[in-house]
Design an enzyme around this catalytic site. Structure first.
Site, PDB file in Angstrom:
ATOM      1  NE  ARG A  83      -2.262   0.631   3.502  1.00  0.00           N
ATOM      2  CZ  ARG A  83      -2.702  -0.009   4.576  1.00  0.00           C
ATOM      3  NH1 ARG A  83      -3.881  -0.542   4.572  1.00  0.00           N
ATOM      4  NH2 ARG A  83      -1.947  -0.111   5.657  1.00  0.00           N
ATOM      5  CG  ASN A 122      -4.405  17.587  10.081  1.00  0.00           C
ATOM      6  OD1 ASN A 122      -5.406  17.232   9.456  1.00  0.00           O
ATOM      7  ND2 ASN A 122      -4.095  18.849  10.270  1.00  0.00           N
ATOM      8  CG  ASP A 124       0.246  16.224   9.080  1.00  0.00           C
ATOM      9  OD1 ASP A 124       0.432  16.608  10.256  1.00  0.00           O
ATOM     10  OD2 ASP A 124      -0.538  16.792   8.302  1.00  0.00           O
ATOM     11  CG  HIS A 139      -8.736  10.995  12.661  1.00  0.00           C
ATOM     12  ND1 HIS A 139      -9.156  12.025  11.851  1.00  0.00           N
ATOM     13  CD2 HIS A 139      -9.852  10.559  13.296  1.00  0.00           C
ATOM     14  CE1 HIS A 139     -10.463  12.208  12.002  1.00  0.00           C
ATOM     15  NE2 HIS A 139     -10.906  11.337  12.874  1.00  0.00           N
ATOM     16  CB  CYS A 171      -0.499  -5.343  27.455  1.00  0.00           C
ATOM     17  SG  CYS A 171      -1.068  -5.558  25.761  1.00  0.00           S
ATOM     18  CG  ASN A 235     -11.872  26.892   6.896  1.00  0.00           C
ATOM     19  OD1 ASN A 235     -11.636  26.937   5.692  1.00  0.00           O
ATOM     20  ND2 ASN A 235     -12.127  25.776   7.532  1.00  0.00           N
ATOM     21  CB  ALA A 253      -4.233  28.601   9.571  1.00  0.00           C
TER      22      ALA A 253
HETATM   23 ZN   LIG Z   1      -0.500  -3.637  24.634  1.00  0.00          ZN
END
Ligand SMILES: [Zn+2]
Length: 268
Positions: A83, A122, A124, A139, A171, A235, A253
């Protein structure tokens, strides 16, 4: 209105809006910036929507992305490299992107004690590169990996991938994936809790380069406003939230936020 337009009535209106934004920020206790793709676009990061968007050019995303990962995480890891090759254009644009004056202005506001937190949609890493400290990435972050069970995160670079799918070294029970939130994947609980806490403390929210149509981010400004806080939109375009905003900086911005920082500095 943008700063590129000749001075005159509109230039004065923007000047007034910048002063009003600085006044609101200086008078607020807990300012939070909610940031979206528009800010990254000013650094040359491709967006998903719109005529030049990746979804328009490369087809709609696979909405079963996360489901497929859960079904067969090993295969997902094997496909990760394919990908990356297929989306080479995006990967290159992300890897060469640097913070723009809008990112730097948010960092300056934090250093001045005026901005308490950034909630960014974002992935990035540009806020970190700009030097901002208090950041929640709703995200995820493309330069990190995350355990799906305990939410521990690590930089991609240097993470040992001797066995696929990798098990969480912390974990030891969870499987590790890219930190970027996939389609169909729930927002990581820790990030969502941070956002909710920040929105509850927030009495002034900057909406930077976000159309705020994607949930849960769309809810935060509405909550701030209904709790009596103020909203400042930064914006170039009108958004569904414009009508709710107390001040609107109608421009990129990278052009308007540094002017707000100047005003804040002058007022000290
Ligand atoms: Zn974990």
């Amino acid at each position: 209105m943008t700063l590129r337009e000749p001075p005159g009535e509109r230039g004065e209106a923007l000047e007034q809006a910048i002063e009003e934004a600085a006044r609101l920020i200086a008078a607020s206790r807990h300012v939070v910036a909610l940031v979206g793709a528009g800010l990254s676009a000013e650094s040359g990061v491709p967006t998903f929507r719109g005529p030049e968007g990746l979804w328009t050019k490369h087809g709609e995303p696979d909405l079963r992305d996360y489901e497929r990962f859960v079904e067969d995480p090993k295969r997902w890891w094997e496909m990760r490299r394919d990908r990356a090759n297929r989306l080479g254009e995006l990967v290159q644009a992300l890897e060469t992107a640097v913070p723009n004056p809008g990112h730097l202005a948010l960092r300056d506001m934090e250093e001045m004690g005026r901005l308490k937190h950034i909630i960014t949609q974002n992935i990035d890493n540009l806020h970190q590169l700009a030097g901002s400290q208090a950041i929640t990435e709703i995200h995820g972050n493309r330069t990190k990996l995350r355990c799906v069970l305990c939410n521990q995160r690590w930089p991609v670079e240097g993470f040992l991938l001797d066995e696929l799918p990798p098990k969480c070294p912390d974990c030891t029970a969870g499987i590790v994936k890219g930190d970027t939130v996939m389609f169909g994947e729930p927002i990581p609980r820790d990030a969502l809790d941070d956002c909710i806490n920040q929105s509850q403390m927030c009495d002034c929210m900057l909406l930077v380069g976000t159309s705020a149509v994607v949930y849960p981010a769309a809810q935060f400004p509405v909550d701030v406003k209904s709790a009596g806080g103020s909203l400042i939109e930064v914006n170039p375009n009108e958004t569904p939230l414009t009508g709710l905003c107390d001040v609107v900086l109608r421009g990129p911005a990278g052009e308007t936020l540094p002017l707000v920082v100047e005003k804040l500095r002058a007022a000290r």
